[in-house]
Scaffold this motif. Sequence first.
Motif, PDB file in Angstrom:
ATOM      1  N   THR A 185       0.850  -1.190   0.000  1.00 34.42           N
ATOM      2  CA  THR A 185       0.000   0.000   0.000  1.00 34.42           C
ATOM      3  C   THR A 185       0.886   1.241   0.000  1.00 34.42           C
ATOM      4  N   VAL A 186       0.518   2.211  -0.835  1.00 41.14           N
ATOM      5  CA  VAL A 186       1.206   3.510  -0.818  1.00 41.14           C
ATOM      6  C   VAL A 186       0.176   4.564  -0.424  1.00 41.14           C
ATOM      7  N   LEU A 187       0.476   5.279   0.660  1.00 36.47           N
ATOM      8  CA  LEU A 187      -0.458   6.305   1.149  1.00 36.47           C
ATOM      9  C   LEU A 187       0.142   7.676   0.832  1.00 36.47           C
ATOM     10  N   GLU A 188      -0.545   8.422  -0.021  1.00 35.64           N
ATOM     11  CA  GLU A 188      -0.056   9.740  -0.435  1.00 35.64           C
ATOM     12  C   GLU A 188      -0.776  10.847   0.348  1.00 35.64           C
ATOM     13  N   ASN A 189      -0.062  11.968   0.559  1.00 37.72           N
ATOM     14  CA  ASN A 189      -0.605  13.081   1.332  1.00 37.72           C
ATOM     15  C   ASN A 189      -1.005  12.618   2.738  1.00 37.72           C
ATOM     16  N   ALA A 190      -0.155  11.749   3.284  1.00 36.26           N
ATOM     17  CA  ALA A 190      -0.400  11.198   4.627  1.00 36.26           C
ATOM     18  C   ALA A 190      -0.091  12.264   5.678  1.00 36.26           C
ATOM     19  N   ALA A 191      -0.697  12.121   6.853  1.00 34.38           N
ATOM     20  CA  ALA A 191      -0.346  13.006   7.969  1.00 34.38           C
ATOM     21  C   ALA A 191       1.081  12.684   8.414  1.00 34.38           C
ATOM     22  N   GLN A 192       1.811  13.704   8.899  1.00 34.22           N
ATOM     23  CA  GLN A 192       3.233  13.538   9.225  1.00 34.22           C
ATOM     24  C   GLN A 192       3.514  13.725  10.723  1.00 34.22           C
ATOM     25  N   GLU A 193       2.450  13.775  11.521  1.00 28.74           N
ATOM     26  CA  GLU A 193       2.636  14.029  12.955  1.00 28.74           C
ATOM     27  C   GLU A 193       3.570  13.011  13.613  1.00 28.74           C
ATOM     28  N   PRO A 194       4.284  13.417  14.668  1.00 30.36           N
ATOM     29  CA  PRO A 194       5.153  12.478  15.403  1.00 30.36           C
ATOM     30  C   PRO A 194       4.409  11.259  15.943  1.00 30.36           C
ATOM     31  N   GLU A 195       3.125  11.404  16.190  1.00 23.05           N
ATOM     32  CA  GLU A 195       2.337  10.281  16.706  1.00 23.05           C
ATOM     33  C   GLU A 195       2.176   9.192  15.632  1.00 23.05           C
ATOM     34  N   ILE A 196       2.194   9.599  14.366  1.00 20.39           N
ATOM     35  CA  ILE A 196       2.168   8.618  13.260  1.00 20.39           C
ATOM     36  C   ILE A 196       3.481   7.835  13.261  1.00 20.39           C
ATOM     37  N   VAL A 197       4.591   8.550  13.476  1.00 19.56           N
ATOM     38  CA  VAL A 197       5.910   7.909  13.501  1.00 19.56           C
ATOM     39  C   VAL A 197       5.976   6.917  14.652  1.00 19.56           C
ATOM     40  N   ASP A 198       5.391   7.280  15.800  1.00 19.81           N
ATOM     41  CA  ASP A 198       5.446   6.376  16.957  1.00 19.81           C
ATOM     42  C   ASP A 198       4.595   5.135  16.703  1.00 19.81           C
ATOM     43  N   LEU A 199       3.435   5.320  16.065  1.00 20.15           N
ATOM     44  CA  LEU A 199       2.590   4.158  15.720  1.00 20.15           C
ATOM     45  C   LEU A 199       3.348   3.249  14.754  1.00 20.15           C
ATOM     46  N   ALA A 200       3.978   3.828  13.737  1.00 16.69           N
ATOM     47  CA  ALA A 200       4.710   3.026  12.745  1.00 16.69           C
ATOM     48  C   ALA A 200       5.875   2.290  13.412  1.00 16.69           C
ATOM     49  N   SER A 201       6.534   2.918  14.371  1.00 15.56           N
ATOM     50  CA  SER A 201       7.671   2.222  15.014  1.00 15.56           C
ATOM     51  C   SER A 201       7.152   1.082  15.887  1.00 15.56           C
ATOM     52  N   PHE A 202       5.974   1.296  16.492  1.00 14.10           N
ATOM     53  CA  PHE A 202       5.359   0.203  17.271  1.00 14.10           C
ATOM     54  C   PHE A 202       5.020  -0.972  16.342  1.00 14.10           C
ATOM     55  N   LEU A 203       4.390  -0.673  15.217  1.00 14.04           N
ATOM     56  CA  LEU A 203       3.979  -1.731  14.278  1.00 14.04           C
ATOM     57  C   LEU A 203       5.204  -2.425  13.672  1.00 14.04           C
ATOM     58  N   ASN A 204       6.245  -1.654  13.348  1.00 13.09           N
ATOM     59  CA  ASN A 204       7.451  -2.285  12.771  1.00 13.09           C
ATOM     60  C   ASN A 204       8.122  -3.212  13.781  1.00 13.09           C
ATOM     61  N   LYS A 205       8.064  -2.830  15.054  1.00 18.96           N
ATOM     62  CA  LYS A 205       8.592  -3.736  16.097  1.00 18.96           C
ATOM     63  C   LYS A 205       7.784  -5.032  16.130  1.00 18.96           C
ATOM     64  N   MET A 206       6.480  -4.912  15.786  1.00 16.01           N
ATOM     65  CA  MET A 206       5.601  -6.101  15.785  1.00 16.01           C
ATOM     66  C   MET A 206       5.872  -6.971  14.555  1.00 16.01           C
ATOM     67  N   GLY A 207       6.677  -6.426  13.598  1.00 23.62           N
ATOM     68  CA  GLY A 207       6.978  -7.202  12.402  1.00 23.62           C
ATOM     69  C   GLY A 207       6.400  -6.616  11.131  1.00 23.62           C
ATOM     70  N   ALA A 208       5.788  -5.443  11.262  1.00 21.70           N
ATOM     71  CA  ALA A 208       5.240  -4.795  10.052  1.00 21.70           C
ATOM     72  C   ALA A 208       6.375  -4.218   9.218  1.00 21.70           C
ATOM     73  N   LYS A 209       6.048  -3.865   7.979  1.00 24.07           N
ATOM     74  CA  LYS A 209       7.067  -3.279   7.085  1.00 24.07           C
ATOM     75  C   LYS A 209       6.537  -1.949   6.556  1.00 24.07           C
ATOM     76  N   ILE A 210       6.778  -0.909   7.390  1.00 25.62           N
ATOM     77  CA  ILE A 210       6.263   0.430   7.086  1.00 25.62           C
ATOM     78  C   ILE A 210       7.431   1.379   6.888  1.00 25.62           C
TER      79      ILE A 210
END
Length: 423
Positions: A185-210
């Motif tokens: 999935t490619v998400l364009e014009n996504a929000a860039q807030e630090p809270e998005i980065v923290d969610l992505a780092s949580f998910l990547n730790k779970m094994g996601a590829k973001i």
Amino acid sequence: MAKFLVKKSGPMRGEVTISGSKNAVLPIMAATLLTDEECVIKDVPALRDVDVMCSLLESLGAGVRKNLDENRVTVKAEGEIISEAPFDLVKMMRASILVLGALLLRSGRALIHLPGGCAIGERPVELHLKGLKALGAEIDEQSLQKGIVDAKADRLHGATIYLDFPSVGATEVIIMAAALAEGTTVLENAAQEPEIVDLASFLNKMGAKIKGAGTGTIKIEGVEKLHGVSHHVIPDRIEAGTFMVSAAITGGKILIKNMLPDHLKAVIAKLRECGVEIDVTDRGVIVDGSRNPIVSTDIKTLPYPGFPTDMQSPFMALLTVAKGPSVVMETVFENRFMHVAEFNKMGANIRTEGKCAIIPGNRELKGAQVAATDLRAGAAVVLTGLVAEGTTEVSQIYHIDRGYEHFVDKLRGLGALIERVED
Ligand code: EPZ
């Protein structure tokens, strides 16, 4: 109903430690539904919204252990997860919509009665739904007419999605759904807030590829399975900004610990324009409002990295007493000037014209009976109460309890004359 009594206080002095971010921990808690293994979330703030999210996850069938004395929540969403979010919880917190993507993936269906608008705006979710439809979900249009999101999906597949507005919630819901979708999935014009980065780092730790969280283009490669993790939540940038203003408005000097200045570049720049001295040190951030007179500046709220809408009302508190006129433009929410009437009860003499508020500044504020009209506006009238003559009585403080951990204790620790009284 409980109230705050705020008296004119001296300059804030001392140090304050920032709690974990409400707007980071809520989507992260929703993401725990994406695995049946145990997730341990640390630096969780003891807030009403966290209590509601814990209750929501439990009502969906997840095992939740809340230990907010130690700022920790453990979630294990094993076994059957039911697909309907109870309305009595959703109406308490519209951020309940954040479970939409994870719930759909986990149980193949998500049924959420929308609570509708609030003080600051309509809060639509059409971008969340546009993303889920692109990933292959079916949304029942009839239910939607009645304000009920009824989404179904056997399997989700990758897609390229453009967000008409960089919605924080829509970005978070889509990332969670795409994490376990088939393909990229490619998400364009996504929000860039630090809270998005923290969610992505949580998910990547779970094994996601973001990849690309924190930029306008986020790429998510779906994986088969996610596993349990332990994660520290980032500090709350809006709480930090609120305390920065408390030093500025009272002409005080404080040390703020556990804040990430990079998350507040726009606010720091604007405070410096007002004459506040801000030093980033290895012990924390020193905010000194005692060295120069506070002068006015203009503010325009924008999606991150622009000036955050959540800091609009706390910053306006400062502008009511700054030397000179200022203009505040609110471009993110359509009705986020409810606090203007409250400031005017204290003598701020602010006028609003559409998206703009015109603040004359130089005011000698007087204590009054005011209300917290939303979470951040409540903090803002406490800030003006610190410098207004006499006593300011703040009602509807349940709004403040939603987003500021130990707010009274932290302010008193800096010398504020504030107390919580039960009516
Ligand atoms: C998040 O809300 C925050 N809440 C808000 O913080 C914050 O003010 C907001 O982002 C903006 O930064 C949480 O993270 C829990 P949006 P969210 O979707 O996700 C419009 C606080 O005080 N929009 O970015 O609801 C919407 O109407 C709270 O902690 C659409 O038009 O914000 C609004 O005008 C308040 N269609 C604007 O985008 C959609 O489908 C921003 O909304 C979605 C949003």
